[in-house]
Design an enzyme around this catalytic site. Structure first.
Site, PDB file in Angstrom:
ATOM      1  N   LYS A  47      -2.675  25.429  -5.189  1.00 59.93           N
ATOM      2  CA  LYS A  47      -2.390  24.581  -6.346  1.00 59.93           C
ATOM      3  C   LYS A  47      -2.810  23.141  -6.082  1.00 59.93           C
ATOM      4  O   LYS A  47      -3.166  22.775  -4.968  1.00 59.93           O
ATOM      5  CB  LYS A  47      -0.892  24.642  -6.655  1.00 59.93           C
ATOM      6  CG  LYS A  47      -0.018  24.194  -5.500  1.00 59.93           C
ATOM      7  CD  LYS A  47       1.444  24.372  -5.799  1.00 59.93           C
ATOM      8  CE  LYS A  47       2.290  23.908  -4.608  1.00 59.93           C
ATOM      9  NZ  LYS A  47       3.724  23.930  -4.901  1.00 59.93           N
ATOM     10  N   TYR A 267      -1.959  -9.783  -1.528  1.00 55.14           N
ATOM     11  CA  TYR A 267      -1.082 -10.056  -2.659  1.00 55.14           C
ATOM     12  C   TYR A 267       0.354 -10.324  -2.203  1.00 55.14           C
ATOM     13  O   TYR A 267       0.875  -9.645  -1.313  1.00 55.14           O
ATOM     14  CB  TYR A 267      -1.061  -8.864  -3.615  1.00 55.14           C
ATOM     15  CG  TYR A 267      -2.252  -8.771  -4.533  1.00 55.14           C
ATOM     16  CD1 TYR A 267      -2.610  -9.831  -5.356  1.00 55.14           C
ATOM     17  CD2 TYR A 267      -3.017  -7.611  -4.590  1.00 55.14           C
ATOM     18  CE1 TYR A 267      -3.698  -9.743  -6.212  1.00 55.14           C
ATOM     19  CE2 TYR A 267      -4.104  -7.498  -5.439  1.00 55.14           C
ATOM     20  CZ  TYR A 267      -4.435  -8.576  -6.249  1.00 55.14           C
ATOM     21  OH  TYR A 267      -5.511  -8.472  -7.084  1.00 55.14           O
TER      22      TYR A 267
END
Length: 380
Positions: A47, A267
């Site tokens: 999956k 940042y």
């Protein structure tokens, strides 16, 4: 000039490279299959695009190794897998979505029936067709997600009017705490699964995921469903990972610069240089699956990369498209513009990075972005 629609696939145009070792996937399946001394079948969970490494390519590699049964999450994954593996047995773990039954039947896809509503719909179709149509039944043994309760399962399996000609091709459950073998939940689930399925010895049973395989034969039953271990992930937290690494992520160095002592990086100005640093800026970030939670600050260390055998810690905040690395102690000849840095792979395990990001290696693997050049080795 070339049109803006012209695809450019040269390695020079990518910020990084994702290399998938298909032979390692096959080898990991073979190792897990070799642990099944009771005659159980080793299937494969494929999956989420085979945990991020590519469903079609991984499926073919696993099939070539001898795998015959596959588990996906949603119907679209099953239909895509059917195109590349026409003879495989394919189960859909998320079950029978409304209005999809005829497509399951047409493409020989087996839903994992996880509720009484789904069971009633499927058995109604079997009765109308006057034949058994293959599907699994999921019984919940304590994780409280999908699955019939033990009481619902026992009642349904004893109701001939409800079932009609339907006989499950598989009865399954799922471990909640397999990554921690000593957790008492594992034994409770095992005992309950044995108890509720004992009256139906003619129906194959499945409980074990990757961790369940490693926990021993009593968890194996008739079929096991490894997932993370196939792709090089760590199934049991407290034990060394014996699986071969499958994915290698490398990011391109864009520039190297000096950072004066006391200046901040990235940042939010979350990290200060405690000495004069050399800082490499690489072309990958959280948009590529390198999770922001592995950022570094003055309060906590972050993840790291490897450059020619030298560890290069993350500096400051991981941003969308780039990461800064401390390369102060890395030889200059390894820091050429355009050189590739190992962000994940044989020297930087996904489970190690996951610890810095306070998550699990599943999330790293399934988050790997599409902006990397994707290379399969061996090529297929």
């Amino acid at each position: 000039m070339p049109s803006s629609q012209t695809p450019f696939h040269s390695p020079d145009f990518y910020g990084g490279r994702l290399t998938i070792d298909l032979a390692a996937i096959a080898a990991n399946w073979t190792v897990l299959n070799g642990k099944l001394d009771g005659g159980a079948e080793c299937a494969a969970a494929i999956k989420a695009d085979a945990y991020g490494v590519g469903q079609e390519q991984a499926g073919r590699a696993l099939s070539g190794a001898g795998c015959r049964t596959f588990f996906v999450a949603v119907p679209t994954e099953a239909f895509d897998l059917r195109m590349s593996l026409p003879d495989a047995v394919i189960y859909v773990l998320d079950g029978l979505f409304p209005g999809t039954a005829e497509h399951f039947i047409q493409h020989d896809i087996r839903p994992v029936l996880g509720s009484l509503c789904e069971l009633r719909e499927w058995t109604g179709i079997c009765k109308s067709a006057e034949k058994n149509l293959d599907a699994a039944v999921h019984v919940d043994t304590g994780i409280h997600r999908l699955g019939l309760s033990p009481a619902e399962f026992s009642a349904a399996m004893s109701d001939a009017d409800l079932l009609g000609p339907f006989v499950p091709s598989l009865v399954m459950s799922h471990l909640a705490c397999g990554s921690t073998p000593a957790h008492p939940m594992n034994r409770r689930q095992l005992d309950l699964f044995q108890e509720v399925t004992a009256p139906f010895p003619h129906i194959p049973r499945s409980l074990a995921n990757s961790a369940g395989i490693l926990m021993g034969p009593e968890y194996h039953f008739d079929l096991v469903r490894p997932g993370i271990a196939l792709y090089g992930g760590k199934a049991i937290d407290s034990e060394p990972n014996a699986m071969k690494p499958v994915a290698r992520v490398e990011a391109r160095i864009m520039m190297v610069r000096d950072v004066p002592e006391g200046d901040t990086i990235g940042y939010g100005a979350r990290q200060s240089a405690t000495r004069r640093l050399r800082n490499a800026v690489v072309a990958a970030g959280y948009a590529d699956g390198l999770l922001r939670r592995a950022s570094s600050s003055d309060e906590r260390p972050g993840g790291f990369a490897m450059i020619g055998g030298y560890r290069a810690p993350v500096l400051g905040c991981i941003s969308m498209d780039m990461i800064t690395l401390d390369v102060t102690d890395v030889p200059e000849e390894l820091l050429k513009r355009g050189a590739l840095v190992e962000m994940l792979g044989p020297s930087v395990a996904a489970s190690d990075l996951a610890a810095y990001a306070e998550t699990i290696d599943y999330e790293y693997l399934t988050s790997l972005g599409r902006r990397f050049e994707r290379v399969y080795a061996p090529l297929i």
